[in-house]
Design a protein around this motif. Sequence first.
Motif, PDB file in Angstrom:
ATOM      1  N   SER A  55       0.698  -1.175  -0.088  1.00  0.00           N
ATOM      2  CA  SER A  55      -0.107  -0.111  -0.160  1.00  0.00           C
ATOM      3  C   SER A  55       0.825   1.322  -0.029  1.00  0.00           C
ATOM      4  N   PRO A  56       0.870   1.965  -1.039  1.00  0.00           N
ATOM      5  CA  PRO A  56       1.739   3.111  -0.916  1.00  0.00           C
ATOM      6  C   PRO A  56       1.479   4.051   0.008  1.00  0.00           C
ATOM      7  N   GLY A  57      -0.106   4.222   0.043  1.00  0.00           N
ATOM      8  CA  GLY A  57      -0.292   5.612   1.282  1.00  0.00           C
ATOM      9  C   GLY A  57       0.308   4.933   2.589  1.00  0.00           C
ATOM     10  N   LYS A  58       0.235   3.847   2.958  1.00  0.00           N
ATOM     11  CA  LYS A  58       0.619   3.147   4.124  1.00  0.00           C
ATOM     12  C   LYS A  58       2.272   3.397   4.437  1.00  0.00           C
ATOM     13  N   LEU A  59       2.846   3.365   3.218  1.00  0.00           N
ATOM     14  CA  LEU A  59       4.360   3.842   3.479  1.00  0.00           C
ATOM     15  C   LEU A  59       4.766   5.083   3.202  1.00  0.00           C
ATOM     16  N   GLY A  60       3.882   5.922   3.339  1.00  0.00           N
ATOM     17  CA  GLY A  60       4.308   7.432   3.040  1.00  0.00           C
ATOM     18  C   GLY A  60       4.244   7.857   1.661  1.00  0.00           C
ATOM     19  N   ARG A  61       3.929   7.230   0.698  1.00  0.00           N
ATOM     20  CA  ARG A  61       3.880   7.440  -0.680  1.00  0.00           C
ATOM     21  C   ARG A  61       2.489   7.811  -1.135  1.00  0.00           C
ATOM     22  N   GLU A  62       2.184   9.081  -0.709  1.00  0.00           N
ATOM     23  CA  GLU A  62       0.667   9.577  -0.804  1.00  0.00           C
ATOM     24  C   GLU A  62       0.104   9.626  -2.043  1.00  0.00           C
ATOM     25  N   MET A  63       0.998  10.225  -2.932  1.00  0.00           N
ATOM     26  CA  MET A  63       0.669  10.592  -4.331  1.00  0.00           C
ATOM     27  C   MET A  63       0.968   9.602  -5.413  1.00  0.00           C
ATOM     28  N   THR A  64       0.127   9.322  -6.292  1.00  0.00           N
ATOM     29  CA  THR A  64       0.430   8.755  -7.533  1.00  0.00           C
ATOM     30  C   THR A  64       0.168   9.659  -8.794  1.00  0.00           C
ATOM     31  N   PHE A 105       4.655   6.303 -20.968  1.00  0.00           N
ATOM     32  CA  PHE A 105       4.127   6.901 -19.839  1.00  0.00           C
ATOM     33  C   PHE A 105       4.429   6.349 -18.642  1.00  0.00           C
ATOM     34  N   LEU A 106       4.419   7.136 -17.719  1.00  0.00           N
ATOM     35  CA  LEU A 106       5.156   6.839 -16.366  1.00  0.00           C
ATOM     36  C   LEU A 106       4.128   6.610 -15.355  1.00  0.00           C
ATOM     37  N   ILE A 107       4.068   5.772 -14.418  1.00  0.00           N
ATOM     38  CA  ILE A 107       3.500   5.778 -13.210  1.00  0.00           C
ATOM     39  C   ILE A 107       4.268   5.864 -12.007  1.00  0.00           C
ATOM     40  N   LEU A 108       4.294   6.787 -11.337  1.00  0.00           N
ATOM     41  CA  LEU A 108       5.099   7.099 -10.166  1.00  0.00           C
ATOM     42  C   LEU A 108       4.293   7.098  -8.833  1.00  0.00           C
ATOM     43  N   THR A 109       4.921   6.783  -7.709  1.00  0.00           N
ATOM     44  CA  THR A 109       4.539   7.076  -6.406  1.00  0.00           C
ATOM     45  C   THR A 109       5.545   7.910  -5.559  1.00  0.00           C
ATOM     46  N   VAL A 110       4.958   9.173  -5.289  1.00  0.00           N
ATOM     47  CA  VAL A 110       5.775   9.936  -4.285  1.00  0.00           C
ATOM     48  C   VAL A 110       5.150  10.409  -3.209  1.00  0.00           C
ATOM     49  N   LYS A 111       6.048  10.739  -1.954  1.00  0.00           N
ATOM     50  CA  LYS A 111       5.559  11.147  -0.792  1.00  0.00           C
ATOM     51  C   LYS A 111       4.575  12.604  -0.700  1.00  0.00           C
ATOM     52  N   ASP A 112       5.158  13.517  -1.701  1.00  0.00           N
ATOM     53  CA  ASP A 112       4.663  14.610  -1.955  1.00  0.00           C
ATOM     54  C   ASP A 112       5.088  15.485  -3.109  1.00  0.00           C
ATOM     55  N   ILE A 113       4.588  16.554  -3.502  1.00  0.00           N
ATOM     56  CA  ILE A 113       4.699  17.188  -4.724  1.00  0.00           C
ATOM     57  C   ILE A 113       6.186  17.618  -4.866  1.00  0.00           C
ATOM     58  N   GLN A 114       6.677  17.988  -3.638  1.00  0.00           N
ATOM     59  CA  GLN A 114       8.150  18.596  -3.925  1.00  0.00           C
ATOM     60  C   GLN A 114       8.992  17.274  -4.132  1.00  0.00           C
ATOM     61  N   GLU A 115       8.719  15.960  -3.827  1.00  0.00           N
ATOM     62  CA  GLU A 115       9.553  15.091  -4.167  1.00  0.00           C
ATOM     63  C   GLU A 115       9.420  14.726  -5.785  1.00  0.00           C
ATOM     64  N   TYR A 116       8.096  14.859  -6.237  1.00  0.00           N
ATOM     65  CA  TYR A 116       7.939  14.951  -7.618  1.00  0.00           C
ATOM     66  C   TYR A 116       8.651  15.943  -8.505  1.00  0.00           C
ATOM     67  N   GLU A 117       8.756  17.291  -7.815  1.00  0.00           N
ATOM     68  CA  GLU A 117       9.420  18.352  -8.452  1.00  0.00           C
ATOM     69  C   GLU A 117      10.774  17.884  -8.608  1.00  0.00           C
ATOM     70  N   ALA A 118      11.430  17.341  -7.555  1.00  0.00           N
ATOM     71  CA  ALA A 118      12.687  16.812  -7.556  1.00  0.00           C
ATOM     72  C   ALA A 118      13.156  15.713  -8.654  1.00  0.00           C
ATOM     73  N   PHE A 119      12.208  14.823  -8.925  1.00  0.00           N
ATOM     74  CA  PHE A 119      12.165  13.889  -9.975  1.00  0.00           C
ATOM     75  C   PHE A 119      12.233  14.660 -11.341  1.00  0.00           C
ATOM     76  N   THR A 120      11.285  15.438 -11.383  1.00  0.00           N
ATOM     77  CA  THR A 120      11.352  16.391 -12.790  1.00  0.00           C
ATOM     78  C   THR A 120      12.640  16.911 -13.068  1.00  0.00           C
ATOM     79  N   GLN A 121      13.404  17.590 -12.158  1.00  0.00           N
ATOM     80  CA  GLN A 121      14.420  18.254 -12.259  1.00  0.00           C
ATOM     81  C   GLN A 121      15.495  17.284 -12.574  1.00  0.00           C
ATOM     82  N   GLU A 122      15.672  16.310 -11.887  1.00  0.00           N
ATOM     83  CA  GLU A 122      16.650  15.236 -12.107  1.00  0.00           C
ATOM     84  C   GLU A 122      16.591  14.522 -13.680  1.00  0.00           C
TER      85      GLU A 122
END
Length: 149
Positions: A55-64, A105-122
């Motif tokens: 479960s992504p949510g139970k592991l702190g990966r709240e956003m898909t 097309f990618l499916i990602l799980t991230v803890k928050d929008i900041q983690e996604y922003e870091a992903f997009t930067q990298e």
Amino acid sequence: MDTKDLEILHLVQSNMRLTAEAIGQDVGLSPPAVQKRLQKLRASGVIEKEIAVLSPGKLGREMTIIVEVILERENRAHLDAFKRKMRKAPCVQQCYYTTGEGDFFLILTVKDIQEYEAFTQEYFFDESNISRFKTAVVMDRVKVSLDVL
């Protein structure tokens, strides 16, 4: 593969922890026959992997997040390089090379929008071969499955 194999696959894709005895009762085979069929299905690659679904949510990966990626250049070297990067990216659950406007097309799980922003930067902004990408944030996980049968 026959109908018994398909019945076994139907059962194990939703619960790999079923015993050969339980499967055998459902499909009308002895436990040794079930085990033999499962071994053949694994050896032939029909069963690719046996995994736990977390479960992504139970592991702190709240956003898909679903991302459509369009590359600047699509030669084999660029495609292979992007595929390698996505295979190694920890937050990428699934990556599909597709036809149509989007190349991937990618499916990602991230803890928050900041983690996604870091992903997009990298992976996108620091990559010269990314023409553009479109992001969709999942509002509700209506159905999540890898079932084939």
